[in-house]
Structure formats: C-alpha cells, structure tokens
Design a protein around this motif. Structure first.
Motif, PDB file in Angstrom:
ATOM      1  N   TYR A 187       0.823  -1.223   0.000  1.00  0.00           N
ATOM      2  CA  TYR A 187       0.000   0.000   0.000  1.00  0.00           C
ATOM      3  C   TYR A 187       0.851   1.264   0.000  1.00  0.00           C
ATOM      4  O   TYR A 187       0.443   2.294  -0.524  1.00  0.00           O
ATOM      5  N   VAL A 188       2.041   1.170   0.619  1.00  0.00           N
ATOM      6  CA  VAL A 188       2.908   2.354   0.659  1.00  0.00           C
ATOM      7  C   VAL A 188       3.434   2.641  -0.741  1.00  0.00           C
ATOM      8  O   VAL A 188       3.593   3.782  -1.150  1.00  0.00           O
ATOM      9  N   ASP A 189       3.689   1.568  -1.490  1.00  0.00           N
ATOM     10  CA  ASP A 189       4.269   1.707  -2.819  1.00  0.00           C
ATOM     11  C   ASP A 189       3.175   1.785  -3.875  1.00  0.00           C
ATOM     12  O   ASP A 189       2.512   0.793  -4.158  1.00  0.00           O
ATOM     13  N   GLY A 190       3.012   2.954  -4.473  1.00  0.00           N
ATOM     14  CA  GLY A 190       1.988   3.138  -5.499  1.00  0.00           C
ATOM     15  C   GLY A 190       2.194   2.192  -6.674  1.00  0.00           C
ATOM     16  O   GLY A 190       1.256   1.781  -7.339  1.00  0.00           O
ATOM     17  N   LYS A 191       3.464   1.802  -6.931  1.00  0.00           N
ATOM     18  CA  LYS A 191       3.772   0.973  -8.097  1.00  0.00           C
ATOM     19  C   LYS A 191       3.379  -0.488  -7.863  1.00  0.00           C
ATOM     20  O   LYS A 191       3.259  -1.274  -8.776  1.00  0.00           O
ATOM     21  N   LYS A 192       3.211  -0.829  -6.600  1.00  0.00           N
ATOM     22  CA  LYS A 192       2.729  -2.163  -6.217  1.00  0.00           C
ATOM     23  C   LYS A 192       3.559  -3.320  -6.776  1.00  0.00           C
ATOM     24  O   LYS A 192       3.036  -4.315  -7.239  1.00  0.00           O
ATOM     25  N   ASN A 193       4.891  -3.156  -6.792  1.00  0.00           N
ATOM     26  CA  ASN A 193       5.719  -4.268  -7.279  1.00  0.00           C
ATOM     27  C   ASN A 193       6.040  -5.247  -6.141  1.00  0.00           C
ATOM     28  O   ASN A 193       7.117  -5.778  -6.031  1.00  0.00           O
ATOM     29  N   ILE A 194       5.068  -5.420  -5.285  1.00  0.00           N
ATOM     30  CA  ILE A 194       5.230  -6.319  -4.146  1.00  0.00           C
ATOM     31  C   ILE A 194       4.193  -7.435  -4.285  1.00  0.00           C
ATOM     32  O   ILE A 194       3.008  -7.164  -4.439  1.00  0.00           O
ATOM     33  N   SER A 195       4.669  -8.670  -4.201  1.00  0.00           N
ATOM     34  CA  SER A 195       3.727  -9.779  -4.256  1.00  0.00           C
ATOM     35  C   SER A 195       4.014 -10.703  -3.066  1.00  0.00           C
ATOM     36  O   SER A 195       5.153 -10.803  -2.618  1.00  0.00           O
ATOM     37  N   LEU A 196       2.979 -11.329  -2.564  1.00  0.00           N
ATOM     38  CA  LEU A 196       3.192 -12.189  -1.400  1.00  0.00           C
ATOM     39  C   LEU A 196       3.400 -13.649  -1.827  1.00  0.00           C
ATOM     40  O   LEU A 196       3.390 -14.545  -1.001  1.00  0.00           O
ATOM     41  N   ASP A 197       3.580 -13.880  -3.122  1.00  0.00           N
ATOM     42  CA  ASP A 197       3.608 -15.257  -3.605  1.00  0.00           C
ATOM     43  C   ASP A 197       4.916 -15.984  -3.355  1.00  0.00           C
ATOM     44  O   ASP A 197       4.930 -17.184  -3.126  1.00  0.00           O
ATOM     45  N   LYS A 198       6.001 -15.273  -3.431  1.00  0.00           N
ATOM     46  CA  LYS A 198       7.298 -15.952  -3.327  1.00  0.00           C
ATOM     47  C   LYS A 198       8.256 -15.102  -2.505  1.00  0.00           C
ATOM     48  O   LYS A 198       8.466 -13.924  -2.799  1.00  0.00           O
ATOM     49  N   ILE A 199       8.813 -15.713  -1.461  1.00  0.00           N
ATOM     50  CA  ILE A 199       9.768 -14.958  -0.640  1.00  0.00           C
ATOM     51  C   ILE A 199      11.158 -15.202  -1.211  1.00  0.00           C
ATOM     52  O   ILE A 199      11.689 -16.303  -1.122  1.00  0.00           O
TER      53      ILE A 199
END
Ligand SMILES: NC(=O)c1ccc[n+]([C@@H]2O[C@H](COP(=O)([O-])OP(=O)(O)OC[C@H]3O[C@@H](n4cnc5c(N)ncnc54)[C@H](O)[C@@H]3O)[C@@H](O)[C@H]2O)c1
Length: 340
Positions: A187-199
C-alpha cells in the motif's frame, strides 16, 4: 545477491543473499575493534550456535543471549547487556552484531547506540519481519511497563546482512507475521511491485528499496516516514488486546484492514482495495471479518487514545485516499468510532 545503499545519518549497505559466504567481505570491515558482542536469543542460539564461527577471524567474540520473546525487550536485559559490555571491557571501537528477529534487533541496536554513546553495529536479521523491516532504518527500542517501544533512539547500523537461508527454520506463524509487514509495503508503494507469492531476494529488495528511499528522505519520522505506519495504529491496539500473544506482523495485517475500512468511510471511496486485501489476507492465514467481529470497538479506541501518535484530542491516522495515495490525517478521538 542483491545490494542496496541507504543514505541517512550514516551511509550503509544492505546485502541480501542466500548464505553467509559474503559476510566477511561485506561486514567485517565495519568491525574494526578486537572485540565483538553477538546479541541473540535463546532460539537462535540453540539452532545456530556456530553461525559466526570462521566469520570473525582474529576477533574476541562474546555472546549475550536473551530469552526469546517480546518480554525480553526490557530494561533488565538492556542493563544486563550494558554491564556485560563493561565487564568484558568493550571500548568505543569494538562492535555489536544483532543476530535475531526484531526483538533482538531493537534491544541490541539500542544497546549499541547508547554504549559509550554509540559503537559499531551490524544487523543480521533472522526473521522475515526483521529482514524486510526492523533491521533497516535505525529505529531502536526497549519496552517500558506502560507500553511498547517507549524508550529508544534513532541509530543506523554500519551494515545489514540478510541471509535468506536462515528463513528455513523460521516457524510458519512468524513467516506469516513477516508477510503482514510486506503487505504494508504494497500500500505504501503506489507501483505495487510487491507480491506475497514468493519470498526471495527480489521481494526483500523491493520492500527495502521502498523503506530506504523513505528513510533517506525523512530519517526521524517528521513527515513521509509516518506512511510506513500504515495499519499500525489499529495493529498495535489489536496486539495489546491479545496481550501480545499474536505476532506483530499479523496484527499489522489486521490493522491494515481497519485502516482500509476507515479510509473507505472517511473518503467515501470504492471497495476495490478491500477485496484485494481480503484475498491477500488468505496468504497470511487470517480471516479479517472474523477478526473484525471479535474485537470490541470501544476497547480498541480506548487503547488507541494512548497511542504515541496522539496530538491533543486527535490521532494521526495513515489513510488511503480515492487516488490510492497514503495520507496522514488527524482524526478527533470522538470521531473514530463512526469510521470503523
Ligand atoms: N525497529 C523497527 O523499525 C521495527 C519495525 C517493526 C517491528 N519492530 C519490532 O520487532 C519486534 C518483532 O520482531 P519479530 O517478529 O522478528 O519477533 P521476534 O524477534 O520475537 O522473533 C520471532 C520469533 O521467531 C524466532 N526466530 C527468529 N528468527 C528465527 C529463525 N531464523 N529460525 C527460527 N526461529 C527464529 C525468535 O526466536 C522468536 O521466537 C517487535 O518488538 C517490534 O516492535 C521494530
């Protein structure tokens, strides 16, 4: 291997890798004195008693082990660490390594920041939460009887070494707790290049890049850094209502649900973010609706009243507006109930 630079009151490197092979190259130069104190907890000491063997050649290495758990982030252990360093005749150019999750990281860094007004510090975070959040940015803390993190400093480490192989032994609920903090970055990152699928290295890198940029701009949380508290006001209240038995990041993830709901009512906004949120919460293993029904609103507000972010009769909330931008908004305590 990935590397990030953080430029704040100290400039330092964050190394993200799988294994300890690069530790000597990346961290040893910052441990110039002859002594090093490794501050760790009872779980880590049991699982990785030899982690630093061969990593600190020609150093006198000392271990200070606290009992695993939030209760250990207290004044007694802090004084214990200080006295231990004095007893072992640590001088100003000797150093500390924190080897553990956020608890060890916070108390160890607070100790390093205050011993002789500050000695060198290398952070080796071992929990996912510490890797993506607490080991970077320089917030140090211990808890006081009246509340969490009430005593602390801003003190940047000289280096952060993230060894992803340590996650193999992290219990599943602690992994999910780390995902809770990762959700915040989404949510902090407008670009949303964060995924919870793979650490993996990339995910940690993406999270820390967001944090490093914000900390570089606002190290002492005068402005933009407040956005990193998204979900935390309610998160802390949920944590307290559970007497700190529910992992920090899980509480933050629940807190994000409250913040989204609050934002929807405050800005009269759409539901899109909330549905995405609900599906992401499945990965963290929490049913938000269940949690929402469980906590009494008045009790939550009663706790929030004493939040550190209170200014007079209002609390600063981090909300998400209709353009999906995070904003810090002061809300009167008497008005909170109508938004949750
Ligand atoms: N300084 C900051 O910016 C900041 C940010 C977020 C949270 N925090 C603080 O961090 C703390 C929470 O951190 P946490 O979630 O890491 O908790 P924690 O340090 O208690 O670690 C969680 C548990 O996992 C165990 N553990 C850690 N790494 C392990 C590994 N590799 N293998 C097996 N077990 C392992 C620990 O022994 C502990 O039992 C809170 O005190 C919170 O206030 C600080």
């Amino acid at each position: 291997m990935k590397e990030l630079k953080l430029s704040a009151s100290k400039n330092y490197n964050i190394t993200i890798t799988d294994g300890k092979d690069l530790f000597i190259e990346k961290c040893l130069p910052y441990l110039s004195g002859e002594k090093v104190a490794v501050i760790t907890d009872s779980n880590l000491m049991k699982i990785y008693p030899d982690y630093f063997e061969k990593l600190l050649p020609n150093k006198k290495v000392f271990y200070y082990t606290i009992k695993a758990g939030e209760e250990s982030k207290d004044v007694n252990n802090y004084v214990g660490i200080m006295n231990y360093l004095v007893e072992k005749e640590f001088s100003r150019n000797d150093g500390v390594i924190t080897f553990g999750g956020g608890v060890v990281g916070d108390i160890g860094a607070f100790s390093a920041s205050t011993y002789m007004r500050g000695i060198n510090l290398i952070a080796v975070p071992t929990s996912l939460l510490a890797m993506v959040d607490s080991s970077v940015g320089g917030k140090t803390a211990i808890n006081l009887d009246k509340g969490k993190n009430l005593c602390g400093t801003f003190y940047q480490p000289n280096g952060v070494y993230i060894d992803l192989s340590l996650l193999k032994t992290l219990p599943d609920n602690e992994l999910k707790s780390g995902l809770g903090e990762i959700l915040k970055y989404k949510y902090v990152d407008g670009k949303k290049n964060i995924s919870l699928d793979k650490i993996d290295e990339e995910l940690i890198y993406n999270c820390l890049q967001i944090k490093a940029e914000i900390v570089a701009e606002d190290e002492r949380e005068g402005g933009k850094r407040k956005l990193l508290n998204f979900g935390h006001t309610f998160g802390h209240a949920v944590e307290k209502l559970n007497n700190f038995t529910l992992a920090h990041g899980i509480c933050v993830a629940i807190g994000i649900g409250y913040a989204l709901r609050f934002s929807e009512k405050y800005y009269n906004g759409g539901k899109e973010d909330f549905n995405t949120y609900l599906s992401l919460m499945q990965k963290i293993g929490v049913d938000f609706s269940e949690a929402y029904d469980k906590y009494d609103k008045d009790k939550l507000i009663e706790i929030i009243k004493y939040d550190k972010k209170r200014k007079g009769d209002a609390i600063d909330f981090v909300l998400i507006d209709n353009e999906k931008k995070l904003r810090v908004v002061p809300v009167k305590i008497d008005d909170i109930k109508e938004y949750i």
